[in-house]
Write an enzyme that holds these catalytic residues in place. Structure first.
Site, short mmCIF file in Angstrom:
data_model
loop_
_atom_site.label_atom_id
_atom_site.label_comp_id
_atom_site.label_asym_id
_atom_site.label_seq_id
_atom_site.Cartn_x
_atom_site.Cartn_y
_atom_site.Cartn_z
N SER A 156 111.25 50.71 63.75
CA SER A 156 110.43 51.40 64.73
C SER A 156 109.77 50.35 65.61
CB SER A 156 109.35 52.20 63.99
OG SER A 156 108.35 52.66 64.89
N TYR A 169 101.80 53.56 58.32
CA TYR A 169 103.14 53.65 58.93
C TYR A 169 103.56 52.28 59.43
CZ TYR A 169 106.99 55.38 61.84
OH TYR A 169 108.23 55.60 62.41
#
Ligand SMILES: NC(=O)c1ccc[n+]([C@@H]2O[C@H](COP(=O)([O-])OP(=O)(O)OC[C@H]3O[C@@H](n4cnc5c(N)ncnc54)[C@H](OP(=O)(O)O)[C@@H]3O)[C@@H](O)[C@H]2O)c1
Length: 288
Positions: A156, A169
């Site tokens: 990501s 995250y």
């Protein structure tokens, strides 16, 4: 202006390869299944919902003989062992693994947690975003090591910058970035290991954590005007869809196209990196 990804330019790129795709029933993983089938791969699609797997099979009729499914939990090594074995039993080998499982923390900072929810959210998020990848690799390795093979992990922008998610995250995605480096080193020369790092992507089913009672909350629904925010935050001013990332997965998985590439991450993110580490939304607004 939108420029569609042309899967035909990669036609046959995965001919003869057998892929296990973990997290195959929605979003980026689902798009990767479609692209891999079109590019000639045999695919075992791993998902936790039998209903979604049936829908996947129903919408892939023209590839019926190249597709098998396994319903299981990606954080359970027994399920992953059985899915890897299924690939070999059904298609004769396993030489490609793609991990696309994921869950989100809705941008929570460390101060947004009390100590109890911090521990439970950490455990759940790291099990899904990190442990599932490690277990999938371990389950596949006995088969991957039999011939030149390839692993592609889904990272990501949060693997590089603090704005792609909250503290948990982001830490989990930095961990998967570390996995690319470590596994590429440990598994060479037999297995290539690379990553794709998507930026904000619309049209997926990415959801929150059960430990925070957000397992039914979709990122796309919950963060209003998401497409516009993504466009404003990257130099190319585009909001990606799952299809925008598939060519990167095909390239890195393909033994023919990328046999000399390992330990690499393709940032499929609208150019987030060229704007440095400050909030690019402000920069883009200033120059436009
Ligand atoms: N969307 C974005 O903006 C974005 C940006 C950068 C990176 N990413 C990353 O891209 C990857 C794919 O995300 P996405 O946006 O495509 O979301 P998604 O549509 O929710 O895809 C994630 C998949 O993981 C599956 N999954 C979750 N936990 C599982 C478990 N324990 N066992 C089996 N399957 C499980 C989900 O299954 P169900 O279908 O049953 O829910 C879903 O199919 C994730 O790693 C995410 O972090 C996403």
């Amino acid at each position: 202006m939108t420029v569609p990804t042309d899967p035909n330019c990669f036609l046959k790129a995965l001919d003869g390869q057998v892929a296990l795709i973990v997290g195959a029933t929605s979003g980026i993983g689902r798009a990767v299944v479609d692209a891999f089938l079109r590019c000639g791969a045999h695919v075992v699609a791993f998902g936790r919902s039998e209903e979604k797997l049936r829908e996947l099979v129903a919408s892939s009729q023209s590839f019926a003989r190249a597709l098998a499914t396994y319903a299981g939990d990606a954080t359970d090594h027994h399920d992953l062992d059985r899915a890897a074995t299924l690939a070999v039993d059904r298609f004769g080998k396993l030489d490609t693994l793609v991990c696309t499982v994921g869950a989100f923390d809705y941008y929570r900072t460390i101060l947004d947690y009390d100590t109890e929810t911090l521990s439970s959210a950490f455990e759940e998020l790291f099990r899904i975003n990190v442990l599932s990848y490690i277990l999938a690799v371990r389950a596949s390795l006995p088969y991957l090591l039999r011939q030149p093979s390839s692993i592609v992990l889904t990272l990501s922008t949060a693997s590089f910058y603090p704005e792609g998610g909250g503290v948990l995250y982001g830490a989990s995605k930095f961990a998967t970035r570390g996995l690319v480096t470590h596994l590429a080193y440990e598994l060479a020369p037999r297995v290539r290991v690379n990553g794709v790092a998507p930026g904000g992507t619309i049209g997926t089913n990415l959801r929150g954590l059960a430990s925070l009672r957000e397992q039914d909350k979709r990122v796309d629904d919950a963060t209003g005007d998401r497409a516009q925010r993504i466009q404003r935050s990257v130099p190319l001013q585009v909001a990606a869809t799952p299809d925008d990332h598939t060519a990167a997965f095909v390239y890195l998985a393909s033994h023919r196209l990328s046999r000399v590439v390992t330990g690499t991450i393709i940032n499929s993110d609208g150019g987030r990196g060229v704007a440095g580490t400050v909030r690019v939304a402000h920069l883009v607004e200033e120059i436009s």
